[in-house]
Design an enzyme around this catalytic site. Sequence first.
Site, mmCIF file in Angstrom:
data_model
loop_
_atom_site.group_PDB
_atom_site.id
_atom_site.type_symbol
_atom_site.label_atom_id
_atom_site.label_comp_id
_atom_site.label_asym_id
_atom_site.label_seq_id
_atom_site.Cartn_x
_atom_site.Cartn_y
_atom_site.Cartn_z
ATOM 1 N N ARG A 47 -3.626 -4.705 -7.271
ATOM 2 C CA ARG A 47 -3.171 -4.769 -5.888
ATOM 3 C C ARG A 47 -4.411 -4.800 -5.012
ATOM 4 O O ARG A 47 -5.527 -4.678 -5.495
ATOM 5 C CB ARG A 47 -2.200 -3.621 -5.512
ATOM 6 N N ALA A 49 -5.616 -7.125 -1.390
ATOM 7 C CA ALA A 49 -5.576 -8.562 -1.108
ATOM 8 C C ALA A 49 -6.649 -9.372 -1.854
ATOM 9 O O ALA A 49 -6.321 -10.366 -2.517
ATOM 10 C CB ALA A 49 -5.673 -8.777 0.405
ATOM 11 N N ARG A 88 4.095 -11.641 -4.517
ATOM 12 C CA ARG A 88 4.117 -10.732 -3.347
ATOM 13 C C ARG A 88 3.826 -11.590 -2.109
ATOM 14 O O ARG A 88 2.956 -12.455 -2.155
ATOM 15 C CB ARG A 88 3.064 -9.611 -3.453
ATOM 16 N N GLN A 192 -2.035 5.131 -2.973
ATOM 17 C CA GLN A 192 -3.276 4.393 -3.250
ATOM 18 C C GLN A 192 -4.499 5.160 -2.730
ATOM 19 O O GLN A 192 -5.596 5.019 -3.252
ATOM 20 C CB GLN A 192 -3.227 3.003 -2.600
ATOM 21 N N ASP A 233 -4.405 -7.291 4.782
ATOM 22 C CA ASP A 233 -3.709 -8.203 3.864
ATOM 23 C C ASP A 233 -3.574 -9.598 4.447
ATOM 24 O O ASP A 233 -3.482 -10.581 3.716
ATOM 25 C CB ASP A 233 -2.337 -7.636 3.486
ATOM 26 N N ASN A 243 -1.570 -4.682 7.320
ATOM 27 C CA ASN A 243 -2.220 -3.827 6.313
ATOM 28 C C ASN A 243 -1.195 -2.774 5.875
ATOM 29 O O ASN A 243 -0.070 -2.714 6.397
ATOM 30 C CB ASN A 243 -3.492 -3.182 6.872
ATOM 31 N N LYS A 244 -1.594 -1.946 4.942
ATOM 32 C CA LYS A 244 -0.698 -0.943 4.352
ATOM 33 C C LYS A 244 0.069 -0.165 5.414
ATOM 34 O O LYS A 244 -0.501 0.232 6.434
ATOM 35 C CB LYS A 244 -1.549 -0.010 3.479
#
Length: 346
Positions: A47, A49, A88, A192, A233, A243-244
Amino acid sequence: MPEIRAVRWNGEAIVLIDQTRLPDEEVSVVCDTVDATVDAIVRLVVRGAPALGAVGGYGVAVAMLQGQRENWDAAEVQGGIDKIRNARPTAVNLAWGVDRVRPLVPSGVEAVLAEADRIAAEDEAANRELSRKGADWILANTTQRPLRVLTHCNTGSLATTAWGTALGIVRELHERGEVEVVHADETRPLLQGSRLTSWELTHDGIPHVVQADSAAASTILRGLIDVAIIGADRIARNGDTANKIGSVGVALACADAGVPFVVAAPSSTVDLATQSGEDIEIELRDGSEITAFAGKRVAPDAAAGYNPAFDVTPARLISAIVTERGVVEPAPDSTVESLVAEEMKA
Ligand code: MRU
């Protein structure tokens, strides 16, 4: 300390560090079929990007080699490549990596692998360069020494082909002796931050604490953070950044507190074809990742989980976007075109 390699090609297949098992176990997963590659992407064995960009490139070779073994026709090979490309949706790098390598399919596997190798090598070089540029910008725009840094999710070697983006800047600042402590958001629901970022910071001997995501805003407003650095991302043409999940909350708190909020990514994450954050598809993952924790249900049986994996931070909340090509401080009606090479603008 040897550099961590999240993505490798072993001559026949992709070899991934299994990021679902860290920090307890350091084991690898070998992907020699399309389905194994898609499964590794979907389960977050790999995982981040830029790492997904490299997997996209090598994934084209996986589909071709499986096609040779199983007598696929050209359409079946292209179908396999599409499955990997679409595994994804949010990180543009996955599709970018596939699209960069796919035109070489008629030239054969060697040509495809050479291009995938170039993606990996360019990513490492880009990360090292953006780390220098990002560190320079941060030192020019902060006064506290050494720095207290907040980061969200994992953006280090594990999330890239080597070195890292936001965490690469942290590593660069640490090498310059400028880091007091890193506050690593644990990054719910899949941790993460606590499982991966803390593992990498420990590996590098960088002082840090892991905090709940819900501690981030308070930590910033209480004056405990000098700069927040996150990855991306997908960066839209106007600078809006996916992003996350949880990133936009960090940005809002930074804007209120006057703390610089820095986005770091290689230029492969900039997507000039996407005009603004509204056009970015946000991956919606299975609700059970929210309603269960470490395999145990933590919500009533009837509760449904809502699990967007990413959010979008509007450009107006971002102090600086850093790629290997330079730094942009977003302004109303500005774009980030200068952060990508001419050939990527086409
Ligand atoms: O769901 P993940 O773990 O793939 O999300 C990763 C992130 O949000 C990272 O911050 C981003 O991909 C940048 S990695 C250098």
